[in-house]
Design a protein around this motif. Structure first.
Motif, short mmCIF file in Angstrom:
data_model
loop_
_atom_site.label_atom_id
_atom_site.label_comp_id
_atom_site.label_asym_id
_atom_site.label_seq_id
_atom_site.Cartn_x
_atom_site.Cartn_y
_atom_site.Cartn_z
N LEU B 27 -9.05 -45.04 -0.78
CA LEU B 27 -7.72 -45.46 -0.34
C LEU B 27 -6.73 -44.32 -0.40
CD1 LEU B 27 -7.47 -48.81 -2.38
CD2 LEU B 27 -8.03 -48.59 0.04
N ASP B 28 -6.79 -43.59 -1.48
CA ASP B 28 -5.80 -42.56 -1.77
C ASP B 28 -5.82 -41.45 -0.71
OD1 ASP B 28 -4.11 -40.78 -2.92
OD2 ASP B 28 -5.56 -40.09 -4.40
N GLU B 29 -4.65 -41.22 -0.13
CA GLU B 29 -4.51 -40.26 0.96
C GLU B 29 -5.05 -38.87 0.59
OE1 GLU B 29 -3.51 -40.01 4.84
OE2 GLU B 29 -3.37 -41.74 3.55
N ALA B 30 -4.67 -38.39 -0.60
CA ALA B 30 -5.08 -37.05 -1.03
C ALA B 30 -6.61 -37.01 -1.17
CB ALA B 30 -4.42 -36.71 -2.36
N ASN B 31 -7.15 -38.08 -1.71
CA ASN B 31 -8.59 -38.19 -1.87
C ASN B 31 -9.33 -38.21 -0.54
OD1 ASN B 31 -10.59 -38.44 -3.72
ND2 ASN B 31 -9.76 -40.33 -4.61
N ILE B 32 -8.77 -38.97 0.39
CA ILE B 32 -9.38 -39.09 1.72
C ILE B 32 -9.38 -37.73 2.41
CG2 ILE B 32 -9.09 -40.10 4.03
CD1 ILE B 32 -8.03 -42.65 2.56
N GLN B 33 -8.29 -37.00 2.23
CA GLN B 33 -8.23 -35.67 2.84
C GLN B 33 -9.28 -34.73 2.26
OE1 GLN B 33 -4.43 -33.73 2.96
NE2 GLN B 33 -3.56 -35.34 4.25
N MET B 34 -9.46 -34.83 0.93
CA MET B 34 -10.47 -33.99 0.28
C MET B 34 -11.87 -34.34 0.77
SD MET B 34 -9.39 -33.70 -3.70
CE MET B 34 -11.06 -33.89 -4.26
#
Lengths: 165, 119
Positions: B27-34
Motif C-alpha cells: 500500500l505504502d507509496e514509498a514501498n511501492i516505488q522501491m
C-alpha cells in the motif's frame, strides 16, 4: 457544518492515541480528525476504523473492502488533491462505525477534481494506463460514494448486508 | 524498517526469475516505488525477461501497486519478455477482476502452473 481552521495541530491524529492490542468488547467508534501524510498515522486510522468494524462483527470481506476504500480515498487526497500544496497540509477525516453502517468522509484542501473526467480504466483501450483505478475500487467496494461539487471531498458509506453467511 | 532492505525475495529457476513479495500489505507509496525500482531493474538486466510474481504473502494491495504492475508489464513487453502472476488470494483476485486487469495479466493458481506456462 462550519469548515474547521486549515491548520490545527492540536487536533492532529497521533498513532499513540489509537487502540491498544488484544480483544475488546463490541464498540462503535466515531471521530473527526486532521491527518498528516505519514504512513504510520494513515495505518493507525485505518486500523482504528477496522478494529471498530471487527468488534461489531463486520466480516473479513467488509474489512477488506474498508481497508481498500480508506487507502484509496486517503492516498488520492494527498497524492492528487494536495498536488502542489505544502507536504504538511493535512486532510480532514471523519468516520462513524455503527452496527448497521460505516460512514467516512475524506476532505482535502486542494482545488478539487471532476470525477467524470477521469478516463474509465476498465475500458480495453485504457487497460494499460497505470493510473485511475482508485475510484473504480472505491465504487466497487463501498455501498455508496459521492463527491461534493468542488471535488475535494468524498463521502463513502458501507451498509452492512442484511443476511450474512 | 531499513530503506535499503529489499521488499522482494528473488530466485531463478530454468531461466525464469521468481519474485515473491515479502510484505503483507502493498500500500505504502514509498514501498511501492522501491518495489517498482527493484522489479524494473530486473527487467533491465535480463536479455529475455521472464518474470513470475508470487503473491502468496500478500493480503492487500492498492491501485498504486496495480499501476506499478502495469508499468512492469509494459516494460517486459517492450523487451518481448513474459510476465506471469501466481498465488493470488481470492480477495485480491477480485481486485484484478473489478479493474479487468485479469484480462491484461496472465494469472495462474500456483507457481508450478505459472512456471509451466512460459513459452
Amino acid at each position: 457544518m462550519s469548515r474547521p481552521a486549515l491548520h490545527f495541530p492540536d487536533a492532529l491524529f497521533h498513532p499513540d492515541s489509537g487502540v491498544g492490542g488484544g480483544p475488546r468488547p463490541p464498540h462503535g467508534d466515531h471521530d473527526s480528525l486532521w491527518v498528516q501524510n505519514d504512513r504510520a498515522i494513515i495505518d493507525s486510522i485505518q486500523d482504528r476504523v477496522i478494529d471498530a468494524a471487527d468488534s461489531l462483527g463486520y466480516d473479513t470481506n467488509a474489512q477488506f473492502a474498508l481497508r481498500l476504500a480508506l487507502e484509496e480515498a486517503i492516498v488520492n487526497a494527498f497524492k492528487h488533491g494536495h498536488k502542489g500544496l505544502p507536504g504538511d497540509t493535512p486532510v480532514h477525516f471523519e468516520f462513524e462505525v455503527s452496527p448497521k453502517r460505516i460512514y467516512v468522509i475524506v476532505e482535502d484542501q486542494g482545488p478539487g477534481f471532476t470525477p467524470k473526467a477521469v478516463p474509465d480504466p476498465t475500458l480495453d483501450e485504457n487497460l494499460e494506463r497505470p493510473s485511475g483505478r482508485g475510484l473504480v475500487l472505491m465504487r466497487a467496494y463501498m455501498t455508496r460514494i459521492e463527491h461534493n461539487a468542488q471535488g475535494n471531498r468524498v463521502e463513502m458509506e458501507l451498509i452492512r448486508p442484511e443476511s450474512r453467511e | 524498517m531499513s530503506q535499503e532492505e529489499s521488499r522482494l525475495r528473488v530466485q531463478r529457476e530454468d531461466g525464469v526469475v521468481h519474485v515473491e513479495f515479502i510484505d503483507r500489505n502493498i500500500l505504502d507509496e514509498a514501498n511501492i516505488q522501491m518495489i517498482g525500482q527493484e522489479l524494473f531493474s530486473i527487467v533491465d538486466t535480463e536479455k529475455d525477461p521472464k518474470l513470475l510474481l508470487s503473491f502468496s504473502n500478500v493480503d492487500h494491495l492498492s491501485s498504486s501497486a496495480l499501476g506499478t504492475l502495469i508499468t512492469l508489464n509494459t516494460k517486459i513487453k517492450l523487451k518481448s519478455g513474459q510476465l506471469r502472476l501466481a498465488n493470488i488470494d481470492r480477495q485480491i483476485y477480485e481486485v484484478f477482476v473489478i479493474t479487468r486487469l485479469n484480462q491484461l495479466f496472465q494469472i495462474s493458481d500456483t507457481t508450478e502452473e505459472a512456471q509451466a506456462s512460459f513459452e
